[in-house]
Design an enzyme around this catalytic site. Structure first.
Site, PDB file in Angstrom:
ATOM      1  CG  HIS A 129    -133.415  93.402 -66.570  1.00 36.99           C
ATOM      2  ND1 HIS A 129    -132.937  93.634 -67.212  1.00 36.99           N
ATOM      3  CD2 HIS A 129    -133.089  92.903 -65.332  1.00 36.99           C
ATOM      4  CE1 HIS A 129    -131.570  92.764 -66.814  1.00 36.99           C
ATOM      5  NE2 HIS A 129    -132.282  93.023 -64.784  1.00 36.99           N
ATOM      6  N   GLY A 156    -131.682  93.147 -70.059  1.00 38.72           N
ATOM      7  CA  GLY A 156    -130.243  92.948 -69.975  1.00 38.72           C
ATOM      8  C   GLY A 156    -129.971  91.504 -70.082  1.00 38.72           C
ATOM      9  CG  HIS A 157    -131.474  88.732 -67.096  1.00 36.93           C
ATOM     10  ND1 HIS A 157    -132.895  89.560 -66.477  1.00 36.93           N
ATOM     11  CD2 HIS A 157    -130.313  88.761 -66.268  1.00 36.93           C
ATOM     12  CE1 HIS A 157    -132.466  89.365 -65.579  1.00 36.93           C
ATOM     13  NE2 HIS A 157    -131.582  89.560 -65.038  1.00 36.93           N
ATOM     14  CD  GLN A 217    -118.772  98.192 -69.015  1.00 36.85           C
ATOM     15  OE1 GLN A 217    -119.739  97.190 -70.755  1.00 36.85           O
ATOM     16  NE2 GLN A 217    -118.798  98.459 -68.468  1.00 36.85           N
ATOM     17  CG  ASP A 233    -123.398  92.397 -62.191  1.00 39.52           C
ATOM     18  OD1 ASP A 233    -124.553  92.620 -61.152  1.00 39.52           O
ATOM     19  OD2 ASP A 233    -124.491  92.317 -62.678  1.00 39.52           O
ATOM     20  CD  GLN A 237    -121.919  88.614 -61.334  1.00 42.35           C
ATOM     21  OE1 GLN A 237    -121.646  88.198 -60.524  1.00 42.35           O
ATOM     22  NE2 GLN A 237    -122.712  88.568 -62.503  1.00 42.35           N
ATOM     23  CB  VAL A 285    -129.795  96.385 -71.657  1.00 47.29           C
ATOM     24  CG1 VAL A 285    -130.383  96.880 -71.985  1.00 47.29           C
ATOM     25  CG2 VAL A 285    -128.919  95.163 -72.591  1.00 47.29           C
ATOM     26  NE  ARG A 337    -130.836  93.132 -54.798  1.00 44.37           N
ATOM     27  CZ  ARG A 337    -130.112  92.077 -55.404  1.00 44.37           C
ATOM     28  NH1 ARG A 337    -128.930  93.128 -56.861  1.00 44.37           N
ATOM     29  NH2 ARG A 337    -129.370  91.773 -54.682  1.00 44.37           N
TER      30      ARG A 337
HETATM   31  P1  AMP Z   1    -128.760  88.765 -62.272  1.00 47.16           P
HETATM   32  O1  AMP Z   1    -129.584  87.702 -62.552  1.00 47.16           O
HETATM   33  O2  AMP Z   1    -128.308  90.163 -62.339  1.00 47.16           O
HETATM   34  O3  AMP Z   1    -127.917  87.637 -61.775  1.00 47.16           O
HETATM   35  O4  AMP Z   1    -128.225  89.129 -63.815  1.00 47.16           O
HETATM   36  C1  AMP Z   1    -127.597  87.520 -64.472  1.00 47.16           C
HETATM   37  C2  AMP Z   1    -126.731  88.545 -65.708  1.00 47.16           C
HETATM   38  O5  AMP Z   1    -127.189  89.211 -66.795  1.00 47.16           O
HETATM   39  C3  AMP Z   1    -124.990  88.789 -65.133  1.00 47.16           C
HETATM   40  O6  AMP Z   1    -124.300  88.489 -66.266  1.00 47.16           O
HETATM   41  C4  AMP Z   1    -125.351  90.804 -65.191  1.00 47.16           C
HETATM   42  O7  AMP Z   1    -124.522  91.273 -65.534  1.00 47.16           O
HETATM   43  C5  AMP Z   1    -126.613  90.666 -66.597  1.00 47.16           C
HETATM   44  N1  AMP Z   1    -126.875  91.392 -66.604  1.00 47.16           N
HETATM   45  C6  AMP Z   1    -127.684  92.497 -65.703  1.00 47.16           C
HETATM   46  N2  AMP Z   1    -128.578  93.110 -65.458  1.00 47.16           N
HETATM   47  C7  AMP Z   1    -128.010  93.575 -66.731  1.00 47.16           C
HETATM   48  C8  AMP Z   1    -128.242  95.348 -68.078  1.00 47.16           C
HETATM   49  N3  AMP Z   1    -128.306  95.642 -67.457  1.00 47.16           N
HETATM   50  N4  AMP Z   1    -127.232  94.715 -69.215  1.00 47.16           N
HETATM   51  C9  AMP Z   1    -126.659  93.889 -69.656  1.00 47.16           C
HETATM   52  N5  AMP Z   1    -126.669  93.224 -69.244  1.00 47.16           N
HETATM   53  C10 AMP Z   1    -127.409  92.812 -67.460  1.00 47.16           C
END
Ligand code: AMP
Length: 282
Positions: free
Chosen positions: A34, A36-37, A149, A151, A154, A177, A188
């Site tokens: 999405h 964010g990624h 941020q 997470d 993490q 984001v 999720r």
């Molecule tokens: P995930 O696929 O959920 O493991 O996330 C992979 C990376 O994308 C991690 O560094 C997350 O912190 C980051 N991430 C997930 N959601 C967001 C978001 N809404 N805004 C910024 N980064 C994100």
């Protein structure tokens, strides 16, 4: 853009990239990409010659009864989105190749930064995260890596691991984001029914409420947590997992807000567990 599944092939390809003198930026993900990624991929694109992302739903970071099996996956859409954001290579290994039979090595950051917040509700989660990341960092050997941020815990755990293990790797934390109504983007969010989706912005609203109370002079953490709890409880289908206000170095709970603090929460909406946070300088 290339798509690589085999770890040995990845090593070989990246060896060639490095031989050409190119810098590598790396974004680890679990896919179902999405905005964010994509913000992380764009940041990597802006600073590096070659951008690698991993898409791997890491079984080690899911506890028993969690959503490993159900976690959304869509490699086709991910490939399109990643390419458009500037990714050069997706690494998406099979679990049996990444953790072959007999796999026995784990990396664990100990202490308060992994014990509180999500570490309490999800024992073993961060051990799974740091283990997969050490393997990915060793395979990709990037100069820069990008995390969100969203997470926040993490981020701190990974930063600590990189320092403790003497990694020569620039660690970048990018802002969360959000959807237009404030909900932090997350793979999720797909689980939410329309009614639950309408309830979900209350996580960020409660953080904003705490921020405005603090800006208005409130410093007492118990009162701030009460206000957040009341707001969230007023929305149907919500169940609070935790609300914490902690210092940003060791993630230890504070009683009075001062200096740099992290306000973090996890809330179940129906059966979906969502997290969010803000960092404040007071
Ligand atoms: P995930 O696929 O959920 O493991 O996330 C992979 C990376 O994308 C991690 O560094 C997350 O912190 C980051 N991430 C997930 N959601 C967001 C978001 N809404 N805004 C910024 N980064 C994100």
């Amino acid at each position: 853009m290339e798509f690589v599944q085999d770890p040995a092939t990845l090593r070989q390809k990246l060896h060639e990239i490095r031989r050409q003198g190119k810098s590598i930026g790396f974004v680890p993900t679990m896919g179902f990409l999405h905005e964010g990624h994509l913000s992380l991929i764009r940041a990597a694109r802006a600073q590096n010659d070659f951008v690698v992302i991993s898409i791997f739903v890491n079984p080690l970071q899911f506890g028993e009864g969690e959503d490993y099996e159900d976690y959304p996956r869509d490699l086709e859409s991910d490939s399109r989105l990643a390419a458009a954001a500037g990714c050069d290579l997706i690494f998406s290994p099979a679990v049996r190749d990444f953790y072959p039979p007999g796999y026995a090595t784990f990396v664990e950051v100990q202490g308060s930064i992994t014990e509180g917040l999500c570490g309490t509700a999800r024992p073993g989660h961060f051990r799974g995260v740091t283990t997969v990341l050490v393997k990915l960092f060793n395979l990709v050997a990037p100069e820069h890596t990008y995390f969100g941020q969203k997470d926040a815990q993490q981020c701190l755990v990974v930063k600590k691991m990189l320092e403790d293990l003497d990694y020569n790797l620039q660690f970048h934390i990018m802002p969360t984001v959000r959807e237009a109504d404030g909900l932090a983007m997350s793979s999720r969010n797909k689980y939410l029914t329309p009614r639950q989706r309408a309830a979900a912005p209350v996580l960020f609203q409660s953080l904003q409420q705490a921020e405005s109370l603090i800006r208005g002079g409130e410093r007492d953490v118990a009162s701030l947590k009460d206000a957040m709890r009341n707001l969230i409880a007023s929305v149907p289908e919500t169940e609070i997992d935790y609300i914490e206000i902690v210092d940003t170095n060791e993630l230890k709970p504070v009683e009075q807000v001062r200096g740099s603090c992290l306000i973090a929460l996890a809330v179940r909406i129906g059966s979906t567990r969502l997290i969010d946070n803000i960092i404040l300088e007071v």
